[in-house]
Design an enzyme around this catalytic site. Structure first.
Site, mmCIF file in Angstrom:
data_model
loop_
_atom_site.group_PDB
_atom_site.id
_atom_site.type_symbol
_atom_site.label_atom_id
_atom_site.label_comp_id
_atom_site.label_asym_id
_atom_site.label_seq_id
_atom_site.Cartn_x
_atom_site.Cartn_y
_atom_site.Cartn_z
ATOM 1 N N ASP A 166 27.024 22.117 -18.018
ATOM 2 C CA ASP A 166 26.346 23.302 -17.497
ATOM 3 C C ASP A 166 26.491 24.413 -18.522
ATOM 4 O O ASP A 166 27.479 24.482 -19.245
ATOM 5 C CB ASP A 166 26.989 23.695 -16.158
ATOM 6 C CG ASP A 166 26.248 24.852 -15.505
ATOM 7 O OD1 ASP A 166 25.163 25.211 -15.992
ATOM 8 O OD2 ASP A 166 26.775 25.380 -14.510
ATOM 9 N N ASP A 196 19.865 29.774 -18.182
ATOM 10 C CA ASP A 196 18.910 30.490 -17.327
ATOM 11 C C ASP A 196 19.478 31.833 -16.901
ATOM 12 O O ASP A 196 20.683 32.083 -17.033
ATOM 13 C CB ASP A 196 18.571 29.637 -16.097
ATOM 14 C CG ASP A 196 19.805 29.262 -15.287
ATOM 15 O OD1 ASP A 196 20.759 28.719 -15.889
ATOM 16 O OD2 ASP A 196 19.836 29.526 -14.080
ATOM 17 N N CYS A 236 40.525 12.385 10.487
ATOM 18 C CA CYS A 236 39.806 11.690 9.430
ATOM 19 C C CYS A 236 40.402 10.307 9.225
ATOM 20 O O CYS A 236 41.596 10.098 9.445
ATOM 21 C CB CYS A 236 39.902 12.487 8.137
ATOM 22 S SG CYS A 236 39.138 11.642 6.743
ATOM 23 N N CYS A 296 39.795 8.569 6.133
ATOM 24 C CA CYS A 296 39.706 8.195 4.718
ATOM 25 C C CYS A 296 41.068 7.672 4.224
ATOM 26 O O CYS A 296 42.097 7.931 4.843
ATOM 27 C CB CYS A 296 39.227 9.369 3.873
ATOM 28 S SG CYS A 296 40.508 10.535 3.401
ATOM 29 N N CYS A 319 43.791 10.320 3.933
ATOM 30 C CA CYS A 319 44.303 10.779 5.221
ATOM 31 C C CYS A 319 45.054 9.671 5.951
ATOM 32 O O CYS A 319 46.047 9.925 6.629
ATOM 33 C CB CYS A 319 43.160 11.290 6.095
ATOM 34 S SG CYS A 319 42.523 12.896 5.560
#
Lengths: 639, 639
Positions: free
Chosen positions: A86, A121, A271, A273, A276
């Site tokens: 970026d 930009d 959760c 996952c 977790c």
């Protein structure tokens, strides 16, 4: 370098090719801070499925310029997959302009071997006035043009600015589309996401998409919260980048597809996952790394759910559910109806599986917008007495089916149901999405009002000569006999579907002469239409629409001057005659009324019919894409 | 043996004590088939967090009777945690009555050492007529009574039957409540869940809950799909059992909190659980065990999310989101408004955090039902000219606040906003849930209609003498001066909140004499009320309601004959005077208007004020529970 593999409206599954490998989109690019790599890229790839990462060239330039130039960005971060960088426009905007020019930062990205670089930009804030925003757009375009000149072999992303002004966004996007960049980005949106201005986010994305070429992937800058992945994908965004997984983890916050939670508020681990599942609540509260892993697992899983939803044609339902997570998301969902003219152009003919009502917002989905429009434009109501049923779905499909068939055959009447979606003539009750709809028994007032409005609107235009009777199925048997019945539901169905699918006049052309029907032994339903002993149409069970056979295609080709056509370069037509798919790069023209998954006629430049097939793209996509399939050819037609 | 630890309406976090240990509720009991243990109980506990399992005594009795009797069920399945057994009523119903009697199966469960056994209830199908269902209820009650006689030290679950007849369900539940069982179960619901008749499921659960004693945990038999956990918990179910994790896995289906997916339809793995994270798509398609693990991870994670939502007071929002997963669930959500009279009794005074609008269904939440009711019954509108604002939330709270304050002080007017929830007098705009509401800018027609209806209804009853002016905040400055203003917003706020919270008349009693206010230095808002140099009230920032100090409690005690009281056994009152909490078992009576988390007066049997506190339970719960805290005492009052 970007190919579309599957789609659900503007939402798409694509493949982006970069010098360091391909990326499946929608994709999430974890943001790396090379000064402080919490989780190194190889682990991001192996553990979470990241295929591409993004680093900030501005930070590299500022803090380790020499080393990065010497090693190249891939060696620096020890990753041999695709790396995007970026330009730091956002950082320069936030922290004030620091001395690095557009040319410098683009050249730097090129020199360090970035796969995809970004020009510098000029960032507009949402509250910027039209004049400031217009100047930022102009400067952004100038810089992007210059960046394109010096990019070398690096792929470049050109960023759409324009604050909250749709015309500016659209205009900026149109100009960017003319520049030699590989990716488009939508910038200036972080402040919108941070302040939950999701309605504005929708407006900004739609305006940008309207101006952008459809053959380039679109990166939504700074979109790192899984809450927005579905909505952004629905609007045609393909790339997201996330520093959130790390930033939120640092602040003790956990990302979920339905919002954010602070660990200090947790009494349970909500959760499943791996991070977790292996952790105790205490670990989550004390260990930033565990939280960051959770955030990555949650983000990538949501991305896969979005991809699966696109493949299933259920992206709308996915988004409708997600938008209940916060009133500001609901506001965004309610905004979508205002863009139906645009969204409908990308909407597929049909989808597989059930079509779920999830709330009054479903009423305004583009597929229903199309149904109502086509009902008025393409459907020809029979000139009979109309019997209209109150709200409720297909009451005649069950207990009263036989009674109704008898009545249709003996009375001069026609049936229409005021369904949840509006008026449904009995002949059209099996097409998508009418036939696949799953709707609660009781509807909210907004849905009831909407269906009433659509019904009245339709009736005003439909011209039933003998007026309208209102009744429920109970009173069917009492229907006064008014005249000799000649209505044959089977034929009426075929005619109505043909006109709705291919355009008014298709039924007259197709169902003339010696036509016979082949019905399914199992269901008794029409499956194939044979005319003069030639198979012209197949009627699909899953969506109630026709598949075109070459002989049917021939009839429509002869009937309609220039409709339903996809015109291919005459040189390549021979391949299509042999049954090969139409590649987008060989498409010369296309009927603007064709939609994704429509049946179409493939013709050469002299309008010779070479094949029948099924579109994957709409006109603007076919003309823009250089890669991938535009039409799946079903059957080629020998010369 | 069951204790309530926290709650959100009927939804509750509890602790169930069994001979083999305690269970946190809501809990999920994985069903074990000892003939075919895919995942053994120790692994269910260690890996997925199961605290209790359930096995079918009927199958054990049929296929391994001797061995089970010899070893006991715990050794048989190698698990030393709590084990529940089922009597096989459902199996006998489905496969036909096989020769095992109620007495035999209860005795068998007792002999094998089951922690919780079930009597052999008689299963009614949803389509059974009233007469059949009534006979099944009668037989079920007879059998449960007999089972209670022979249960020994085994805990027993008594099952509510009654098909779809609310009166029968309620009646059955009432009778069961009189029997010496430890757990209640709701039976006959599997056919409802299998056919997605969730509206009927709601009706059945509510009717059963209305008849059941609130101090026993409620088991929803056969509820194994995480889609329903939230809804069932919201209606006060505490235990679920799941054979689904295994059955669905066997059929290639994966459970998710928002529905079911067949692995053959997957192109991506739309999940982050450890089983899915470690698997390739191919593994999921070929390996039943991986799918079963996924199903367990997904189910237990949803259970934790439900528990967390109860702790957060966000269970309604959780359910409102889940109910968008299928139109039949949405139908269930829309059904809830018909049970507001009952639900409101369990509704807390307030909750922490934002109050989210998720759709027209939010409009009918019990907390809003209460607000509207209390507004009419307890709020006293000033007799002034009424200025009413159109829809929109608290416009005066932001830019126009100063203008409005001036106008209130100089004009004889009063302000009222037609908010999304209905009419909100300016004095009440900071109480829960009004002040915490997060609402989209545009509302659906059903919500608009509802708020209009509530506003009109209120205005008809409110009796503003001088009529109503309609205007927006822009035109405030043009308001005609009609008379000397005497309206002080600060005092009006305190008075209105006191009446709404404690009942009409509270303000007159509390704010008499030498009263002064202590304001927050940071916000300028009132925080404490001092009367005659005694601290009587604290005004809470988070929900806009008062906390009662002993001196304030004394005033209300003297003012109201028997309101706001929780009467405790005089023997134990001394503990409360010392600041100890009121335990449910010592509660003798309670004001039926008190709701969970209300401020209350703790009195002894001679109505001597012994403490002020905050209720945890409502009246029917206080009188039923033998364990746990009924009132958190804030401050005791010396004799």
């Amino acid at each position: 370098m970007f190919e579309l593999l599957d789609r659900d409206g503007l939402g798409r599954l694509g493949r982006l090719t970069t010098p360091h490998g391909t990326v499946d989109t929608p994709a999430l690019l974890p943001v790396l801070n090379p000064n402080q790599m919490l989780i190194p890229p190889r682990e991001l790839a192996a553990k979470f499925g990241a295929q591409i990462v993004i680093a900030n060239a501005y930070i590299l330039h500022r803090s380790m310029r020499e080393r990065t130039l010497a090693e190249g960005v891939h060696r620096l971060i020890d990753f041999d997959g695709p790396v995007m960088t970026d330009s730091g426009a956002f950082q320069q905007h936030v922290y004030g302009g620091v001395g690095v020019s557009n040319e410098d930062i683009v050249a730097f990205q090129r020199e360090i071997g970035s796969d995809i670089g970004v020009s510098l930009d000029r960032f507009s804030e949402p509250e910027h006035g039209m004049e400031t925003a217009a100047k930022d757009v102009e400067e952004t375009l100038t810089r992007t043009r210059r960046a394109a000149e010096i990019r070398g072999s690096m792929m470049l992303a050109g960023t759409v600015q324009g604050a909250l002004f749709p015309d500016l966004r659209r205009q900026c996007a149109k100009e960017l589309s003319k520049i030699d960049v590989a990716v488009h980005a939508i910038g200036g949106v972080v402040p919108l996401m941070e302040s939950y201005r999701f309605r504005d986010l929708v407006r900004v994305i739609v305006a940008a998409k309207q101006g952008l070429r459809p053959d380039r992937p679109v990166h939504l800058f700074g979109a790192g919260h899984p809450l927005v992945f579905g909505l952004a994908a629905l609007l045609g965004c393909d790339l997201f980048d996330s520093a959130s997984y790390h930033k939120y983890a640092r602040d003790g916050r956990m990302l979920f597809a339905d919002g954010t939670r602070h660990v200090e508020d947790l009494r349970e681990i909500p959760c499943e996952c791996p991070a977790c599942s292996a952790a105790k609540l205490e670990d989550l509260k004390t260990d930033e790394r565990v939280r960051a892993e959770h955030n990555l697992y949650a983000s990538f899983a949501e991305l896969r759910r979005v991809r699966q939803a696109i493949a299933d044609g259920r992206l709308w339902e996915h988004v409708e559910r997600r938008c209940r997570s916060h009133p500001a998301m609901l506001e965004a969902l309610r905004e979508l109806r205002h863009h139906n003219e645009y969204l409908e152009r990308f909407e597929p003919l049909s989808r597989r599986g059930g079509f779920f009502f999830t709330g009054p917002e479903t009423q305004h989905r583009p597929i229903l917008h199309r149904y109502r429009q086509r009902l008025q434009e393409r459907y020809r109501p029979p000139k009979r007495h109309l019997v209209m049923f109150p709200e409720g779905q297909r009451p005649y499909a069950t207990t009263h089916a036989e009674t109704m068939k008898t009545i249709l055959a003996t009375h001069d009447v026609h049936f229409l149901v005021k369904s949840a979606w509006g008026p449904v003539p009995i002949e059209l009750d099996e097409i998508h999405p009418i036939g696949q709809s799953v709707i609660p028994d009781t509807l909210d007032a907004e849905s009831l009002e909407a269906l009433e409005v659509f019904a009245q609107h339709f009736l005003r235009g439909a011209g039933y000569e003998r007026g309208v009777l209102w009744m429920g199925p109970e009173s069917l048997a009492d229907l006064p006999r008014e005249g000799p019945g000649t209505f044959d539901l089977t034929w009426a169905r075929l005619r109505a579907v043909a006109d709705l699918q291919f355009g008014r006049g298709a039924a007259d052309a197709l169902f003339t002469g010696a036509v016979r029907l082949v019905t399914s032994k199992a269901t008794g339903k029409v499956r194939n239409v044979i005319r003069e002993e030639r198979h012209i149409l197949h009627l699909r069970a899953h969506d109630g629409f026709f598949t075109l056979k070459p002989n049917g295609g021939g009839i429509l080709h002869a009937t309609f001057g220039n409709r339903l056509r996809v015109v291919v370069e005459s040189d390549t037509a021979e391949f299509n005659r042999q049954g090969k798919n139409v590649m987008a790069k060989f498409v010369v023209e296309c009927d603007p009324d064709l939609r994704p998954f429509d049946e179409c006629l493939v013709v050469d430049e002299s309008d010779g019919l070479v094949a029948v097939g099924r579109t994957i793209l709409n006109r603007e996509e076919m003309l823009a894409f250089d890669r991938g399939v535009a039409v799946q050819v079903r059957e080629g037609i020998s010369a």
